[in-house]
Design a protein around this motif. Structure first.
Motif, PDB file in Angstrom:
ATOM      1  N   LYS A  25      22.300  -7.801 -27.263  1.00  0.00           N
ATOM      2  CA  LYS A  25      22.467  -6.405 -26.842  1.00  0.00           C
ATOM      3  C   LYS A  25      21.310  -5.544 -27.343  1.00  0.00           C
ATOM      4  N   LYS A  26      20.914  -5.733 -28.581  1.00  0.00           N
ATOM      5  CA  LYS A  26      19.795  -4.959 -29.136  1.00  0.00           C
ATOM      6  C   LYS A  26      18.514  -5.263 -28.356  1.00  0.00           C
ATOM      7  N   THR A  27      18.283  -6.531 -28.078  1.00  0.00           N
ATOM      8  CA  THR A  27      17.103  -6.934 -27.310  1.00  0.00           C
ATOM      9  C   THR A  27      17.148  -6.355 -25.903  1.00  0.00           C
ATOM     10  N   LEU A  28      18.326  -6.410 -25.274  1.00  0.00           N
ATOM     11  CA  LEU A  28      18.477  -5.855 -23.925  1.00  0.00           C
ATOM     12  C   LEU A  28      18.218  -4.351 -23.905  1.00  0.00           C
ATOM     13  N   ASN A  29      18.778  -3.638 -24.877  1.00  0.00           N
ATOM     14  CA  ASN A  29      18.582  -2.188 -24.935  1.00  0.00           C
ATOM     15  C   ASN A  29      17.100  -1.843 -25.043  1.00  0.00           C
ATOM     16  N   THR A  30      16.396  -2.564 -25.915  1.00  0.00           N
ATOM     17  CA  THR A  30      14.962  -2.325 -26.099  1.00  0.00           C
ATOM     18  C   THR A  30      14.192  -2.661 -24.822  1.00  0.00           C
ATOM     19  N   SER A  31      14.526  -3.774 -24.210  1.00  0.00           N
ATOM     20  CA  SER A  31      13.850  -4.196 -22.977  1.00  0.00           C
ATOM     21  C   SER A  31      14.118  -3.216 -21.837  1.00  0.00           C
ATOM     22  N   TRP A  32      15.355  -2.740 -21.737  1.00  0.00           N
ATOM     23  CA  TRP A  32      15.720  -1.796 -20.683  1.00  0.00           C
ATOM     24  C   TRP A  32      14.913  -0.506 -20.837  1.00  0.00           C
ATOM     25  N   ALA A  45      30.388   2.606 -15.221  1.00  0.00           N
ATOM     26  CA  ALA A  45      31.387   3.097 -14.276  1.00  0.00           C
ATOM     27  C   ALA A  45      31.293   4.612 -14.071  1.00  0.00           C
ATOM     28  N   ASP A  46      30.524   5.291 -14.904  1.00  0.00           N
ATOM     29  CA  ASP A  46      30.361   6.743 -14.798  1.00  0.00           C
ATOM     30  C   ASP A  46      29.692   7.080 -13.467  1.00  0.00           C
ATOM     31  N   PRO A  47      30.299   7.951 -12.643  1.00  0.00           N
ATOM     32  CA  PRO A  47      29.703   8.300 -11.351  1.00  0.00           C
ATOM     33  C   PRO A  47      28.327   8.972 -11.468  1.00  0.00           C
ATOM     34  N   ASP A  48      27.981   9.511 -12.642  1.00  0.00           N
ATOM     35  CA  ASP A  48      26.660  10.122 -12.817  1.00  0.00           C
ATOM     36  C   ASP A  48      25.548   9.081 -12.961  1.00  0.00           C
ATOM     37  N   VAL A  49      25.913   7.821 -13.182  1.00  0.00           N
ATOM     38  CA  VAL A  49      24.928   6.737 -13.287  1.00  0.00           C
ATOM     39  C   VAL A  49      24.647   6.233 -11.872  1.00  0.00           C
ATOM     40  N   ASP A  50      23.357   6.147 -11.523  1.00  0.00           N
ATOM     41  CA  ASP A  50      23.000   5.612 -10.202  1.00  0.00           C
ATOM     42  C   ASP A  50      23.618   4.234 -10.009  1.00  0.00           C
ATOM     43  N   LEU A  51      24.083   3.958  -8.801  1.00  0.00           N
ATOM     44  CA  LEU A  51      24.737   2.683  -8.524  1.00  0.00           C
ATOM     45  C   LEU A  51      23.817   1.506  -8.804  1.00  0.00           C
ATOM     46  N   TRP A  52      22.554   1.588  -8.379  1.00  0.00           N
ATOM     47  CA  TRP A  52      21.636   0.462  -8.603  1.00  0.00           C
ATOM     48  C   TRP A  52      21.474   0.196 -10.091  1.00  0.00           C
ATOM     49  N   GLU A  53      21.433   1.280 -10.876  1.00  0.00           N
ATOM     50  CA  GLU A  53      21.254   1.143 -12.313  1.00  0.00           C
ATOM     51  C   GLU A  53      22.501   0.519 -12.961  1.00  0.00           C
ATOM     52  N   ALA A  54      23.671   0.949 -12.512  1.00  0.00           N
ATOM     53  CA  ALA A  54      24.921   0.406 -13.050  1.00  0.00           C
ATOM     54  C   ALA A  54      25.045  -1.085 -12.726  1.00  0.00           C
ATOM     55  N   ALA A  59      24.817  -6.661 -14.451  1.00  0.00           N
ATOM     56  CA  ALA A  59      24.398  -8.043 -14.179  1.00  0.00           C
ATOM     57  C   ALA A  59      23.512  -8.598 -15.289  1.00  0.00           C
ATOM     58  N   VAL A  60      22.523  -7.830 -15.680  1.00  0.00           N
ATOM     59  CA  VAL A  60      21.578  -8.301 -16.694  1.00  0.00           C
ATOM     60  C   VAL A  60      22.261  -8.446 -18.054  1.00  0.00           C
ATOM     61  N   SER A  61      22.991  -7.422 -18.459  1.00  0.00           N
ATOM     62  CA  SER A  61      23.605  -7.471 -19.793  1.00  0.00           C
ATOM     63  C   SER A  61      24.716  -8.521 -19.857  1.00  0.00           C
ATOM     64  N   GLY A  62      25.523  -8.599 -18.827  1.00  0.00           N
ATOM     65  CA  GLY A  62      26.597  -9.596 -18.826  1.00  0.00           C
ATOM     66  C   GLY A  62      26.066 -11.020 -18.885  1.00  0.00           C
ATOM     67  N   THR A  63      25.057 -11.289 -18.081  1.00  0.00           N
ATOM     68  CA  THR A  63      24.462 -12.627 -18.057  1.00  0.00           C
ATOM     69  C   THR A  63      23.793 -12.960 -19.387  1.00  0.00           C
ATOM     70  N   ALA A  64      22.983 -12.050 -19.889  1.00  0.00           N
ATOM     71  CA  ALA A  64      22.249 -12.321 -21.132  1.00  0.00           C
ATOM     72  C   ALA A  64      23.184 -12.501 -22.321  1.00  0.00           C
ATOM     73  N   ILE A  65      24.202 -11.681 -22.420  1.00  0.00           N
ATOM     74  CA  ILE A  65      25.135 -11.791 -23.546  1.00  0.00           C
ATOM     75  C   ILE A  65      25.951 -13.072 -23.443  1.00  0.00           C
TER      76      ILE A  65
END
Length: 106
Positions: A25-32, A45-54, A59-65
């Motif tokens: 998670k720390k590595t992902l946050n830094t990479s993101w 899930a927050d509607p203020d977050v762009d769909l592509w970004e969510a 996908a990236v965080s779930g897979t990597a973790i």
């Protein structure tokens, strides 16, 4: 005694998986942040977050973790097996060999 080994394995594998997830998670946050110039979404899930970004973050965080946890658990299982002479109870032979598997019935 087998119960003690089983409890040890449960705690050992949990610590390994949680540690790996935290590092991932720390590595992902830094990479993101490096890739997008923004912090990762705190709640995709927050509607203020762009769909592509969510979707990308999920996908990236779930897979990597999941991969980090699996690799850490495998490493822990190898260490456990070298220490005790056998795999942990929940990782013993599970008949995944194609030759040993039952033929599908129709």
């Amino acid at each position: 005694m087998a119960s003690d080994k089983s409890k040890f394995w449960s705690v050992f594998s949990l610590v390994a998986a949680l540690g790996a997830a935290a590092v991932a998670k720390k590595t992902l946050n830094t990479s993101w942040r490096a890739a997008t110039g923004k912090n990762p979404p705190a709640n995709p899930a927050d509607p203020d977050v762009d769909l592509w970004e969510a979707v990308a973050w999920a996908a990236v965080s779930g897979t990597a973790i999941a991969i980090a946890r699996m690799l850490a658990t495998r490493k822990a299982a190898n260490y456990y097996a070298k220490s005790t002479g056998h795999l942990p109870p929940d990782l013993r032979k599970d008949n995944q060999d194609a030759d040993a598997a039952d033929a599908p019935t129709t």
